[in-house]
Design an enzyme around this catalytic site. Structure first.
Site, PDB file in Angstrom:
ATOM      1  N   LYS A 189       0.732  -1.200  -0.182  1.00 58.05           N
ATOM      2  CA  LYS A 189       0.103  -0.118  -0.280  1.00 58.05           C
ATOM      3  C   LYS A 189       0.881   1.297   0.183  1.00 58.05           C
ATOM      4  O   LYS A 189       1.448   1.695   1.018  1.00 58.05           O
ATOM      5  CB  LYS A 189      -0.843   0.046   1.210  1.00 58.05           C
ATOM      6  CG  LYS A 189      -1.931   1.169   1.088  1.00 58.05           C
ATOM      7  CD  LYS A 189      -2.533   1.620   2.320  1.00 58.05           C
ATOM      8  CE  LYS A 189      -1.763   2.821   2.905  1.00 58.05           C
ATOM      9  NZ  LYS A 189      -1.650   4.017   2.153  1.00 58.05           N
ATOM     10  N   GLU A 264      10.510   1.502  10.202  1.00 60.36           N
ATOM     11  CA  GLU A 264      11.444   2.813  10.100  1.00 60.36           C
ATOM     12  C   GLU A 264      10.758   3.994  10.290  1.00 60.36           C
ATOM     13  O   GLU A 264       9.821   4.417   9.404  1.00 60.36           O
ATOM     14  CB  GLU A 264      11.870   2.599   8.461  1.00 60.36           C
ATOM     15  CG  GLU A 264      12.732   1.457   8.070  1.00 60.36           C
ATOM     16  CD  GLU A 264      13.990   1.311   8.748  1.00 60.36           C
ATOM     17  OE1 GLU A 264      14.443   2.005   9.111  1.00 60.36           O
ATOM     18  OE2 GLU A 264      14.469   0.229   8.893  1.00 60.36           O
ATOM     19  N   GLU A 398       9.776  16.034  15.568  1.00 59.95           N
ATOM     20  CA  GLU A 398      10.103  15.972  14.085  1.00 59.95           C
ATOM     21  C   GLU A 398       9.375  16.957  13.472  1.00 59.95           C
ATOM     22  O   GLU A 398       7.998  16.881  13.205  1.00 59.95           O
ATOM     23  CB  GLU A 398       9.960  14.512  13.453  1.00 59.95           C
ATOM     24  CG  GLU A 398      10.431  14.233  12.241  1.00 59.95           C
ATOM     25  CD  GLU A 398      10.147  13.191  11.464  1.00 59.95           C
ATOM     26  OE1 GLU A 398       8.940  12.501  11.807  1.00 59.95           O
ATOM     27  OE2 GLU A 398      10.922  12.363  10.908  1.00 59.95           O
TER      28      GLU A 398
END
Ligand code: NAD
Length: 506
Positions: A189, A264, A398
């Site tokens: 996906k 990840e 982040e």
């Protein structure tokens, strides 16, 4: 803002809108609904894609399961698998320009970078092909005269591959060829924002002769497609690249069946600048590290930790270089930094910057949207912020934009402590001419990758991944390949020497 380097819109004939379908058991399928992706830079519809639902996802998983169990791919020789992967590599190289334009229009990244990523991905496929042929387990010939033990490596089974929007083709190529080399079958996906290059990959796989059902693609959103790919009992492993928040959801979703999960995730990657560093090279690498992919990069070097004696000088150098970086039209081959992926994300980047300024941080450059002539304002200025304390959100979270945060240190131990004072641990770097300093740092930094006197170099041979909340498991390299393998011990008796457990009647 006037002293920035901005590439305004160039004349370019845009390609026709891509029409993307699911790929299941070798067939291209429409769905009941569709969704569009508009270009963040050019505000045109780049693609219209079939919207995946639970039924379509079930169908794709069944195709992958049946194909795996039938053995058409999972039990053929490594030589045969390698031949297909090598053909895919050749086809990627033959289609770089076609794929790169859609990658640029959907993601907003510069065309030169898209070409580099698509073309460069061929090498990942070739490296994975070499692993398909050289994979092996262990033999144990020391267990006694009547025993032989063999440890076999087998494909783990059906793998769900869920990818993000920031490096769609590259990240797919960090996973798919390695899973295929191992003998797995897959359901992919792609991100709903960048589906087209994955569909193009599907076309190349068919052309290369990959058997039907080995690679299945379902287009759509996290709910329900990604979620079902993480919970389904017929899936043996999920490999995911994306945000830490979604990574945690996937871990929870996968726990119901205890399937393997490889993640990840995000990063807040520091570079330490020592007083004895080659400051020209360090400033250039810091500038590259923060603006590459408009900072929308897991490996973005979004915080630097500079010795206080050189901090002012170093910031001045980075600001001067930042003004020369070419921001603007991603279709211009000369552009280095393109658009921000969505208007919402642009606003989120700005909210981090404004909050830091409100808390007393100093804006050395940028801080706000960037208008690019002929293309609108879904761009963000190169931004450098100093006077930041380690507790501010901008120093810890982040931001995922072209925003550099500057922290300072006095002693080397303080620098290492700042590096490790993070929930993340993807990558870290140090700049020093003293190799002892570099080696000491490399061993103490909590990160999956450490760079000394360089930033963001990577090779198919070297494992990539994070520690702490940057992820689990490794990608690429031999270690990344091994993630797709299961281990089975085979114990064999030689002869009939075993004493019976049950006493026989006399
Ligand atoms: P994201 O987490 O929002 O989405 C990633 C993928 O997950 C998309 O395909 C999305 O549709 C899907 N998804 C969303 N919700 C889901 C759910 N509940 N279950 C299953 N799948 C779901 O991430 P993004 O915004 O596309 O990408 C940016 C993030 O990716 C950043 O945090 C960045 O650091 C990270 N990233 C990490 C690496 C790395 O290698 N460590 C590389 C690139 C990007």
């Amino acid at each position: 803002m006037n002293d920035l380097t901005i590439n305004t819109a160039i004349e370019y004939e845009l390609p026709e809108t891509a029409v993307n379908r699911h790929l299941i058991a070798g067939e291209w399928l429409d769905g009941a609904d569709t969704f569009e992706r508009r270009s963040p830079s050019h505000d045109v519809v780049v693609s219209v894609s079939a919207q995946g639902d639970a039924a379509m996802t079930e169908r794709a998983i069944k195709a992958a399961r049946d194909t795996f169990d039938a053995g058409h791919w999972s039990r053929i020789s490594g030589k045969e698998r390698a031949a297909v992967l090598l053909k895919v590599a050749d086809l990627i190289e033959a289609n770089v320009d076609r794929i790169a334009v859609f990658e640029t229009l959907e993601s907003g990244k510069p065309i030169s970078q898209s070409r580099g990523e698509v073309g460069g991905a061929a090498d990942l496929w070739r490296y994975a092909a070499s692993l398909a042929r050289t994979s092996h387990g262990d033999s144990h010939n020391t267990l006694g005269k009547d025993m032989l033990g063999v440890v076999l490596k087998e494909p783990i089974g059906v793998v769900s591959i869920i990818t993000p929007w920031n490096f769609p083709f590259w990240i797919l190529s960090q996973k798919l060829p390695f899973a295929l080399a191992a003998g797995c079958t897959v359901v992919i996906k792609p991100s709903e924002m960048t589906p087209t290059s994955t569909v193009m990959m599907g076309e190349l796989l068919i052309e290369a002769g990959l058997p039907a059902g080995v690679c299945n693609i379902v287009l759509g959103h996290g709910q329900p497609v990604g979620s079902l790919m993480s919970t389904h009992k017929d899936v043996d492993m999920v490999t995911f690249t994306g945000s830490t928040a979604v990574g945690k959801l996937i871990t929870q979703a996968a726990s119901g069946t205890l399937k393997k999960v490889a993640l990840e995730l995000g990063g807040k990657n520091p570079q330490v600048i020592c007083p004895d560093a080659d400051l020209d090279s360090a400033a250039d690498a810091v500038t590259f590290g923060v603006y590459f992919n408009v900072g929308q990069c897991c490996n973005s070097s979004s915080r630097i930790i500079v010795h206080e004696d050189i901090a002012e000088d170093f910031v001045r150098r980075v600001v001067a270089l930042s003004r020369k970086v070419k921001f603007g039209d991603p279709l211009d081959p000369d552009t280095q930094v393109g658009a921000i992926v969505t208007a919402e994300h642009n606003a989120k980047i700005d909210s981090y910057v404004q909050a830091a300024v409100a808390d007393g941080a100093k804006l050395d450059l940028g801080g706000g949207n960037l208008a690019v002539g002929g293309l609108g304002e879904q761009f963000y200025q190169p931004t450098v912020i100093s006077g930041v304390s380690p507790q501010m959100a901008i120093a810890r979270e982040e931001v995922f934009g072209p925003v550099l945060v500057v922290l300072t240190y006095r002693t080397f131990d303080e620098a290492v402590a700042l590096v490790n004072d993070s929930d993340y641990g993807l990558s870290a770097g140090i700049w020093s001419e003293n190799m002892h300093t570099c080696m000491d740092f490399a061993r103490r930094a909590q990160a999956g990758t450490v760079w000394t006197n360089t930033w963001m170099d990577g090779f198919p041979e070297l494992a990539f991944g994070g520690v702490k909340q940057s992820g689990q498991g490794r990608e690429i390299g031999r270690y990344g390949f091994e993630e797709f393998l299961e281990v089975k011990s085979l114990v064999m008796r030689i002869g009939r020497s075993r004493a019976p457990w049950v006493q026989q009647d006399a």
